[in-house]
Design an enzyme around this catalytic site. Structure first.
Site, PDB file in Angstrom:
ATOM      1  N   PRO A  73      -2.966  -5.906  82.450  1.00 16.13           N
ATOM      2  CA  PRO A  73      -2.407  -5.695  81.130  1.00 16.13           C
ATOM      3  C   PRO A  73      -1.806  -4.337  80.865  1.00 16.13           C
ATOM      4  CG  PRO A  73      -4.810  -5.448  81.099  1.00 16.13           C
ATOM      5  CD  PRO A  73      -4.334  -5.401  82.516  1.00 16.13           C
ATOM      6  N   GLU A  74      -0.484  -4.259  80.772  1.00 14.63           N
ATOM      7  CA  GLU A  74       0.126  -3.154  80.046  1.00 14.63           C
ATOM      8  C   GLU A  74       0.780  -3.832  78.848  1.00 14.63           C
ATOM      9  OE1 GLU A  74       2.034  -0.035  82.314  1.00 14.63           O
ATOM     10  OE2 GLU A  74       0.741  -0.370  84.023  1.00 14.63           O
ATOM     11  N   LYS A 125      -1.550  -2.412  73.518  1.00 12.86           N
ATOM     12  CA  LYS A 125      -2.336  -3.280  74.402  1.00 12.86           C
ATOM     13  C   LYS A 125      -3.334  -4.132  73.625  1.00 12.86           C
ATOM     14  CE  LYS A 125      -1.858   0.151  78.051  1.00 12.86           C
ATOM     15  NZ  LYS A 125      -2.535   1.275  78.761  1.00 12.86           N
ATOM     16  N   ASN A 156      -0.891   2.459  83.762  1.00 12.26           N
ATOM     17  CA  ASN A 156      -0.829   3.281  84.971  1.00 12.26           C
ATOM     18  C   ASN A 156       0.360   2.986  85.883  1.00 12.26           C
ATOM     19  OD1 ASN A 156      -2.044   5.491  86.246  1.00 12.26           O
ATOM     20  ND2 ASN A 156      -2.988   4.150  87.777  1.00 12.26           N
ATOM     21  N   ARG A 199      -6.728   9.404  86.761  1.00  6.35           N
ATOM     22  CA  ARG A 199      -6.251   8.160  87.347  1.00  6.35           C
ATOM     23  C   ARG A 199      -5.195   8.475  88.391  1.00  6.35           C
ATOM     24  NH1 ARG A 199      -5.466   3.519  83.270  1.00  6.35           N
ATOM     25  NH2 ARG A 199      -5.781   2.428  85.234  1.00  6.35           N
TER      26      ARG A 199
END
Length: 263
Positions: free
Chosen positions: A2-3, A52, A161, A253
């Site tokens: 999920p983005e 989101k 990301n 990240r």
DNA sequence: ATAATATGGTGAT
DNA sequence: TCACCCTATTATC
């Protein structure tokens, strides 16, 4: 997976498939059983995405707030699909079933709670009236690396990301550049890029940042492993210049970049 | 069979 | 900064 594009696509598909009839709501796994019973037999008025976050508005019921987190999934299935896995919530309509697994958030909330959630989100390029100036203003106030600022949902809602690394590559900016040192033109480009890429992501239901013609695909689907410029490509040659893609850790990240294309 | 990983985020230290 | 939550798939023994 999920983005923001995933969530907006889900909202769109939910609105199209859940139909006009009341929905059967259950929690096969059991952890959402009492809440599911509050939704059972209600009609879904509308699904709406905000960054989101996904909000489902049922007739005569509280709002259903869903955030998939890192591992959550909301999958469409056939009406006769067996219950496989840890299904937190199953919504069954006339012609489709939606199974929710592994969500970070799945809760019934009131309008006030929902307002509190959206208040903490920056502009979402996929929403009407999203304000690019607000993005620019919040970006200009961040000393953090661009790559970190792009993940901040209060700066821009819906970027994750994959997009953050790809956006830095596509704009040719070193991911460690402090956000407040970007030029006005760069910030404008980033917003336009985000808008364009998120829309494309909704249409294709996945992230594709590379130009198909560059890959040599003139029709049909671009191969899955050819879709992106830098994400998860450390050690491999840059698609543009051939230099080796590097991996860094930014904002806790992984972030990928090309040391030659991104100065 | 067990571990590591994943497009995310929160709350405690 | 760390620990932790949620689940499924992939990598490593």
């Amino acid at each position: 997976m999920p983005e923001g594009h995933t969530i907006h696509r889900l909202a769109r598909d939910l609105n199209r498939t859940i139909g006009e009839a009341p929905v059967t709501a259950t929690s096969p796994q059991g952890r959402f059983a009492s809440e599911a019973s509050e939704l059972d037999g209600r009609m879904l008025n509308r699904a709406e995405a905000w960054g989101k976050h996904l909000f489902l508005d049922f007739d005569q019921a509280p709002l259903l707030h869903i955030h998939l987190g890192l591992i959550g999934k909301l999958r469409r299935k056939q009406v006769d699909a067996p219950e496989v896995g840890e299904i937190r919530l199953r919504l069954a309509g006339d012609d489709a079933i939606w199974d929710l697994t592994g969500p970070m958030v799945c809760a019934l909330i009131d309008d006030e709670d929902a307002a509190a959630v959206t208040k903490n989100l920056g502009p979402d390029p996929l929403r009407r009236n999203a304000d690019p100036a607000l993005f620019a203003e919040r970006m200009s106030r961040k000393k953090l690396p661009l790559s970190a600022a792009l993940l901040d949902q209060k700066v821009i809602a819906g970027i994750g990301n994959i997009f953050r690394s790809e956006f830095c590559f596509l704009t040719g900016i070193d991911p460690n550049t402090p956000a407040n040192q970007l030029t006005e033109a760069q910030v404008t480009t980033l917003w336009e890029l985000a808008t364009e890429q998120l829309k494309l992501g909704v249409r294709l239901n996945r992230i594709v940042t590379r130009d198909p013609s560059e890959v040599g695909v003139t029709a049909g689907r671009i191969p899955s492993d050819e879709r992106l410029y830098v994400y998860k490509r450390d050690g491999l040659p840059c698609h543009r210049c051939g230099d080796e893609i590097r991996l860094a850790e930014i904002a806790k990240r992984k972030a990928w970049y090309c040391p030659t294309c991104q100065k």
